[in-house]
Design a protein around this motif. Structure first.
Motif, mmCIF file in Angstrom:
data_model
loop_
_atom_site.group_PDB
_atom_site.id
_atom_site.type_symbol
_atom_site.label_atom_id
_atom_site.label_comp_id
_atom_site.label_asym_id
_atom_site.label_seq_id
_atom_site.Cartn_x
_atom_site.Cartn_y
_atom_site.Cartn_z
ATOM 1 N N ASN A 90 38.830 35.509 40.336
ATOM 2 C CA ASN A 90 39.099 36.449 41.419
ATOM 3 C C ASN A 90 40.036 35.774 42.410
ATOM 4 O OD1 ASN A 90 38.988 38.451 43.392
ATOM 5 N ND2 ASN A 90 37.093 37.644 44.288
ATOM 6 N N LYS A 91 41.183 36.366 42.644
ATOM 7 C CA LYS A 91 42.156 35.800 43.574
ATOM 8 C C LYS A 91 41.785 36.232 44.992
ATOM 9 C CE LYS A 91 47.131 35.093 44.242
ATOM 10 N NZ LYS A 91 48.484 35.413 43.731
ATOM 11 N N VAL A 92 41.156 35.309 45.719
ATOM 12 C CA VAL A 92 40.685 35.601 47.070
ATOM 13 C C VAL A 92 41.846 35.591 48.054
ATOM 14 C CG1 VAL A 92 39.108 34.905 48.901
ATOM 15 C CG2 VAL A 92 38.443 34.589 46.510
ATOM 16 N N SER A 93 42.724 34.606 47.904
ATOM 17 C CA SER A 93 43.916 34.503 48.744
ATOM 18 C C SER A 93 44.977 33.758 47.950
ATOM 19 C CB SER A 93 43.604 33.762 50.051
ATOM 20 O OG SER A 93 43.290 32.411 49.791
ATOM 21 N N GLU A 94 46.108 33.470 48.561
ATOM 22 C CA GLU A 94 47.191 32.806 47.848
ATOM 23 C C GLU A 94 46.787 31.440 47.334
ATOM 24 O OE1 GLU A 94 50.543 33.202 45.952
ATOM 25 O OE2 GLU A 94 49.816 34.733 47.363
ATOM 26 N N ASN A 95 45.918 30.758 48.056
ATOM 27 C CA ASN A 95 45.533 29.392 47.676
ATOM 28 C C ASN A 95 44.051 29.250 47.340
ATOM 29 O OD1 ASN A 95 48.128 28.044 48.075
ATOM 30 N ND2 ASN A 95 47.825 28.540 50.250
ATOM 31 N N ASN A 96 43.373 30.369 47.116
ATOM 32 C CA ASN A 96 41.944 30.300 46.823
ATOM 33 C C ASN A 96 41.559 31.255 45.700
ATOM 34 O OD1 ASN A 96 40.558 28.487 48.973
ATOM 35 N ND2 ASN A 96 41.977 29.750 50.152
ATOM 36 N N LEU A 97 40.882 30.694 44.703
ATOM 37 C CA LEU A 97 40.376 31.468 43.575
ATOM 38 C C LEU A 97 38.875 31.223 43.456
ATOM 39 C CD1 LEU A 97 43.086 30.332 41.001
ATOM 40 C CD2 LEU A 97 42.963 32.632 42.005
ATOM 41 N N GLU A 98 38.184 32.181 42.845
ATOM 42 C CA GLU A 98 36.770 31.955 42.518
ATOM 43 C C GLU A 98 36.513 32.501 41.115
ATOM 44 O OE1 GLU A 98 34.800 33.911 45.761
ATOM 45 O OE2 GLU A 98 34.903 35.880 44.815
ATOM 46 N N VAL A 99 35.587 31.864 40.419
ATOM 47 C CA VAL A 99 35.304 32.255 39.036
ATOM 48 C C VAL A 99 34.534 33.568 39.019
ATOM 49 C CG1 VAL A 99 34.127 31.638 36.897
ATOM 50 C CG2 VAL A 99 35.294 29.872 38.230
ATOM 51 N N LEU A 100 35.088 34.531 38.328
ATOM 52 C CA LEU A 100 34.439 35.827 38.167
ATOM 53 C C LEU A 100 33.637 35.842 36.869
ATOM 54 C CD1 LEU A 100 34.149 38.667 39.353
ATOM 55 C CD2 LEU A 100 36.245 39.306 38.152
ATOM 56 N N ASP A 101 34.203 35.312 35.818
ATOM 57 C CA ASP A 101 33.508 35.195 34.526
ATOM 58 C C ASP A 101 33.984 33.919 33.844
ATOM 59 O OD1 ASP A 101 32.049 35.641 32.247
ATOM 60 O OD2 ASP A 101 33.559 36.946 31.334
ATOM 61 N N GLY A 102 33.038 33.075 33.450
ATOM 62 C CA GLY A 102 33.372 31.819 32.786
ATOM 63 C C GLY A 102 32.769 30.620 33.491
ATOM 64 N N GLN A 103 31.949 30.883 34.507
ATOM 65 C CA GLN A 103 31.357 29.793 35.270
ATOM 66 C C GLN A 103 30.556 28.827 34.402
ATOM 67 O OE1 GLN A 103 27.601 28.339 36.983
ATOM 68 N NE2 GLN A 103 27.679 30.566 37.109
ATOM 69 N N GLN A 104 29.785 29.369 33.462
ATOM 70 C CA GLN A 104 28.951 28.504 32.610
ATOM 71 C C GLN A 104 29.827 27.595 31.741
ATOM 72 O OE1 GLN A 104 25.482 28.572 32.774
ATOM 73 N NE2 GLN A 104 25.692 30.064 34.421
ATOM 74 N N ARG A 105 30.896 28.161 31.181
ATOM 75 C CA ARG A 105 31.770 27.371 30.309
ATOM 76 C C ARG A 105 32.547 26.320 31.107
ATOM 77 N NH1 ARG A 105 34.746 32.392 28.093
ATOM 78 N NH2 ARG A 105 33.586 33.389 29.789
ATOM 79 N N ILE A 106 33.079 26.723 32.263
ATOM 80 C CA ILE A 106 33.833 25.770 33.086
ATOM 81 C C ILE A 106 32.932 24.644 33.580
ATOM 82 C CG2 ILE A 106 35.024 25.519 35.300
ATOM 83 C CD1 ILE A 106 36.243 28.243 34.858
#
Length: 389
Positions: A74-90
């Protein structure tokens, strides 16, 4: 919601600046701090809970050159992302690269990442991931998250609620009740079934304090900066149960303690006497439902339906019916002993077997056995009126 496919992000990129919190089971950051791996609405890390089979499978897939599936940010801002799906694998990859667990090599020897051959390290670190960056409103992101199944492990109800009502209240609730390192877990586990990682303790705490209206409660408290009421109520229930029942039985873990607390906590009990009654009922071969023992005792030991006391079998009922009916016909009175004592039209009525119920002459709760010697057949009306007398 807009999506953009990224195909040039490697495992090395993701693991740059990876931080894993052992106490909370969270993979917190990656991509040099740009990526939040476990935002508030994400479940706890659970891939290590089955002996590590799933997290090992992720690493083995990378070594074999297999894709580990689509990942969504999920692109929260230009310099910030958060995992929407794939947290367990990452988190699995990050944990391995930072030596939190080992895998077995082709010779069956355990190997941590730091001790692996250079070519194997390179194969893992240079593996490219398929990542979609998503942009949308909070409601769009949450709705998408609700539909996700992560590598065959579907979100449970509480995980979904955590996503919908993410905020400071959920964050604090997870820190308290979803922390597998919390020293209270062992005590709670005596009365609550499940695990911290799958939100079972948090769900029970919310269920009890909200009287079953978890969603409403989470919605109204979503932006609270404390969970004082939640913690206090949960502790009150647990402390009450442990003070009344000094023995811990496995059946206790599946009971509705919140409801029982509301119903009975203002009554006084003698723990020693309660313990003796629990042991007596556990040793009674006629008690079929041990789960009901605790509410049976709390309610004054009167509602035998909670215990599903073993009933008379068909052979016994037929035998007693035949004996009673033969005797009644000789005396020209009803084969229901209570009808025979009456003065109405049923005083001499011979009831069919289907119109009669088997009854304990001496009630089971007063020591009467479920045996032919303690069985009598009564018409259905009199049996229901007799109750537990």
């Amino acid at each position: 919601m807009n999506t953009t496919l990224k195909i040039d992000i490697t495992v090395k990129d993701i693991c740059e600046g990876f931080v894993y919190n052992e106490l909370e089971g969270k993979g917190l950051f990656g991509l040099s701090g740009k990526l939040t791996i476990q935002p508030e609405y994400q479940r706890n890390y659970i891939y290590a809970s089955d002996g590590g089979k799933k997290e090992i499978a992720v690493i083995e897939s990378l070594l074999k050159g297999y894709p580990i599936g689509l990942i969504y940010f999920n692109k929260v801002s230009e310099n910030n992302l958060e995992v929407l799906d794939g947290q367990q694998r990452i988190t699995s990859v990050g944990r391995f690269v930072t030596d939190k667990f080992a895998i077995k090599d082709e010779n069956g020897m355990e190997q941590y990442f730091s001790g692996m051959a250079k070519d194997k390290k390179t194969k893992i670190l240079e593996a490219k991931l398929l990542i979609y960056e998503c942009e949308g409103t909070e409601s769009e992101i949450k709705e998408w998250f609700r539909t996700i199944n992560i590598v065959g492990v579907p979100l449970n109800n509480q995980e979904l609620l955590n996503a919908v009502y993410s905020g400071p209240f959920v964050t604090l609730g997870k820190e308290e009740f979803s922390n597998s390192q919390n020293s209270n877990i062992q005590k709670w586990s005596a009365y609550v079934s499940g695990s911290a990682n799958r939100q079972d303790f948090l769900e029970r705490a919310l269920e009890w304090v909200s009287k079953g209206n978890i969603g409403d409660y989470m919605s109204s408290h979503r932006f609270d900066k404390n969970i004082t009421e939640l913690k206090k109520y949960f502790s009150s229930v647990i402390d009450w149960v442990s003070s009344v029942f000094i023995d811990v039985e496995s059946e206790m873990r599946r009971l509705e303690w919140g409801r029982l607390y509301e119903t009975y906590h203002k009554k006084s009990y003698n723990p020693k006497n309660v313990s003796e009654e629990v042991h007596k009922l556990y040793g009674d071969p006629y008690v079929k439902n041990r789960k009901g023992i605790f509410e049976f005792i709390l309610g004054g030991s009167t509602d035998t339906k909670l215990l599903e006391v073993r009933v008379f079998d068909d052979a016994t009922k037929k035998s007693v019916y035949k004996e009673q009916t033969t005797e009644a016909e000789k005396k020209k009175e009803s084969n229901c002993p209570l009808c025979a004592l009456g003065h109405d039209a049923n005083k001499e009525k011979i009831w069919s077997l289907n119109d009669m119920d088997a009854d304990h002459v001496t009630a089971w709760s007063k020591g009467g056995a479920t045996s032919a010697k303690n069985c009598q057949m009564l018409c259905k009306t009199h049996n229901r009126a007799k109750g537990n007398r």
